[in-house]
Design a protein around this motif. Structure first.
Motif, PDB file in Angstrom:
ATOM      1  N   LEU A 124     -19.301 -17.488  60.098  1.00 40.04           N
ATOM      2  CA  LEU A 124     -19.110 -17.485  58.660  1.00 40.04           C
ATOM      3  C   LEU A 124     -19.287 -16.071  58.131  1.00 40.04           C
ATOM      4  O   LEU A 124     -20.220 -15.365  58.509  1.00 40.04           O
ATOM      5  N   GLN A 125     -18.363 -15.655  57.270  1.00 42.70           N
ATOM      6  CA  GLN A 125     -18.460 -14.329  56.650  1.00 42.70           C
ATOM      7  C   GLN A 125     -18.232 -14.488  55.161  1.00 42.70           C
ATOM      8  O   GLN A 125     -17.265 -15.118  54.735  1.00 42.70           O
ATOM      9  N   ALA A 126     -19.134 -13.909  54.370  1.00 43.69           N
ATOM     10  CA  ALA A 126     -18.996 -13.969  52.920  1.00 43.69           C
ATOM     11  C   ALA A 126     -17.820 -13.117  52.470  1.00 43.69           C
ATOM     12  O   ALA A 126     -17.649 -11.987  52.938  1.00 43.69           O
ATOM     13  N   VAL A 127     -17.011 -13.666  51.586  1.00 48.10           N
ATOM     14  CA  VAL A 127     -15.884 -12.941  51.016  1.00 48.10           C
ATOM     15  C   VAL A 127     -16.082 -12.893  49.515  1.00 48.10           C
ATOM     16  O   VAL A 127     -16.315 -13.926  48.881  1.00 48.10           O
ATOM     17  N   ARG A 128     -15.995 -11.723  48.951  1.00 45.97           N
ATOM     18  CA  ARG A 128     -16.189 -11.589  47.502  1.00 45.97           C
ATOM     19  C   ARG A 128     -14.894 -11.270  46.817  1.00 45.97           C
ATOM     20  O   ARG A 128     -14.029 -10.679  47.281  1.00 45.97           O
TER      21      ARG A 128
END
Length: 106
Positions: A102-106
């Motif tokens: 999981l990678q946070a995307v802003r």
């Protein structure tokens, strides 16, 4: 109309058996859908992936859960617990030889 569904499932299975990127795409998209809140589509994709690859009988042996129970979990009205869902995803990642993070995307 049922024949079309069967033909589609056969087409998906045939392609999944010969195309690793296609298999990985189905698995990845199922996870993305579920994380995005589209549980219905995510479960449908993971069910298609299972049917096209390991099958519910083999998945049953790997999870030590009844195959009919697994089929119900991933049915349209199924509601797998978080433990069961993540266990299945973990096993499918291992079988496919991939690991999703999981990678946070802003």
């Amino acid at each position: 109309m049922k024949a079309n569904t069967r033909d589609f499932k056969e087409i998906v299975q045939e392609r999944a058996l010969r195309d690793k990127e296609f298999r990985e795409g189905i698995l990845r998209e199922s996870i993305v859908c579920m994380l995005s809140g589209d549980i219905k589509t995510g479960k449908a994709l993971i069910r298609d992936y299972i049917n096209a690859t390991v099958g519910f009988e083999k998945l049953s042996r790997l999870t030590h859960k009844d195959p009919k129970s697994l089929m119900r979990m991933f049915s349209v009205n199924g509601n797998p617990t978080a433990n069961n869902l993540f266990e299945v995803i973990h096993i499918l990642q291992e079988k496919e030889g991939v690991h999703y993070e999981l990678q946070a995307v802003r």
